[in-house]
Design an enzyme around this catalytic site. Sequence first.
Site, PDB file in Angstrom:
ATOM      1  N   GLU A   1       0.832  -1.206   0.000  1.00 15.05           N
ATOM      2  CA  GLU A   1       0.000   0.000   0.000  1.00 15.05           C
ATOM      3  C   GLU A   1       0.869   1.260   0.000  1.00 15.05           C
ATOM      4  O   GLU A   1       1.800   1.384   0.790  1.00 15.05           O
ATOM      5  CB  GLU A   1      -0.906  -0.008   1.236  1.00 15.05           C
ATOM      6  CG  GLU A   1      -1.826   1.204   1.338  1.00 15.05           C
ATOM      7  CD  GLU A   1      -2.697   1.167   2.576  1.00 15.05           C
ATOM      8  OE1 GLU A   1      -3.741   1.827   2.575  1.00 15.05           O
ATOM      9  OE2 GLU A   1      -2.332   0.471   3.551  1.00 15.05           O
TER      10      GLU A   1
ATOM     11  N   LYS B   1      -9.405   1.796  -2.390  1.00 16.40           N
ATOM     12  CA  LYS B   1      -9.685   1.360  -1.027  1.00 16.40           C
ATOM     13  C   LYS B   1     -11.064   1.839  -0.567  1.00 16.40           C
ATOM     14  O   LYS B   1     -11.358   3.033  -0.592  1.00 16.40           O
ATOM     15  CB  LYS B   1      -8.592   1.905  -0.100  1.00 16.40           C
ATOM     16  CG  LYS B   1      -8.612   1.352   1.321  1.00 16.40           C
ATOM     17  CD  LYS B   1      -7.404   1.899   2.078  1.00 16.40           C
ATOM     18  CE  LYS B   1      -7.285   1.346   3.489  1.00 16.40           C
ATOM     19  NZ  LYS B   1      -6.078   1.891   4.162  1.00 16.40           N
TER      20      LYS B   1
ATOM     21  N   CYS C   1      -5.512  -3.226   3.000  1.00 17.65           N
ATOM     22  CA  CYS C   1      -5.194  -2.978   4.405  1.00 17.65           C
ATOM     23  C   CYS C   1      -6.427  -3.000   5.324  1.00 17.65           C
ATOM     24  O   CYS C   1      -6.925  -4.056   5.661  1.00 17.65           O
ATOM     25  CB  CYS C   1      -4.413  -1.664   4.522  1.00 17.65           C
ATOM     26  SG  CYS C   1      -3.462  -1.477   6.058  1.00 17.65           S
TER      27      CYS C   1
END
Length: 281
Positions: A55, A135, A170
């Site tokens: 990321e 995300k 994440c």
Amino acid sequence: MTPPNAASEVSAEGLTIALAQLEIEAGHVEANVDRALEAVERAAARGVDLVALPELFNVGYFAFDCYARDAEPITGETVTRLQQAAIDYDIAVLAGTIVEDLAATDAVETPADEGLANTAVLFDADGTRQLVYRKHHLFGYESAESELLVPGERLETATIGGVTVGVTTCYDLRFPELYRQLVDAGAELILVPSAWPYPRIEHWQTLSRARAIENQCYVAAINGAGEFEAATLLGRSTVYDPWGVTLASSGDGPTLVTATVDPETVADVRADFPALRDRRL
């Protein structure tokens, strides 16, 4: 047990993947991208089919002051260089994530006309863009991410080397419903580029393993390495099989973690232990 900071490899039929656990320096985009390109080259030299990066590997997750300065469209220099590396080395590449400048992106639909997003782009070995993932769940706990970024809306899968691949990022690991959607779309391997810090080692390992077990698919969690003013990344990039068994993992330093995933294993596990079929929600 895999020695800390050592690469691991599992020999089997299927798609060989490499998780590039990179040393990331806050705001040093050129040096970080150079490390990413070197990792792609090393992975290709090992005969890997797909390499995945962490990321915000180019700017550093905790370098919040650099987000606006270093934002790029998905056709910007960072992603374009990785696309070319995919072509040059004949290897599929998960480019990042990067901080995307939504106003400058015109290649694909965006969730907003302006602002920034935390964006991953997956290329096949021909350099063809196969999916874009922004995300969905933005971290707010002692983090500026939720203030600085726009959440994503797209959720796609792509086929790489005969394996159906999905991507999350994440903090998304804490939201299992997102993974159910990917499994319903056929995902057999889910790549999770991350910037997971100390001290939450148990969360990192437990959540990644749980997403593999409950969805009976491979989960490859790609973390970074390095220290920031506010945090230190814990590394421990890991590939879990559909039973939740660790196939390959690392310590907290820079390395390549390699393993082979096999779609037939996914089918066999789901047939032998048909928990997904028994869902009522």
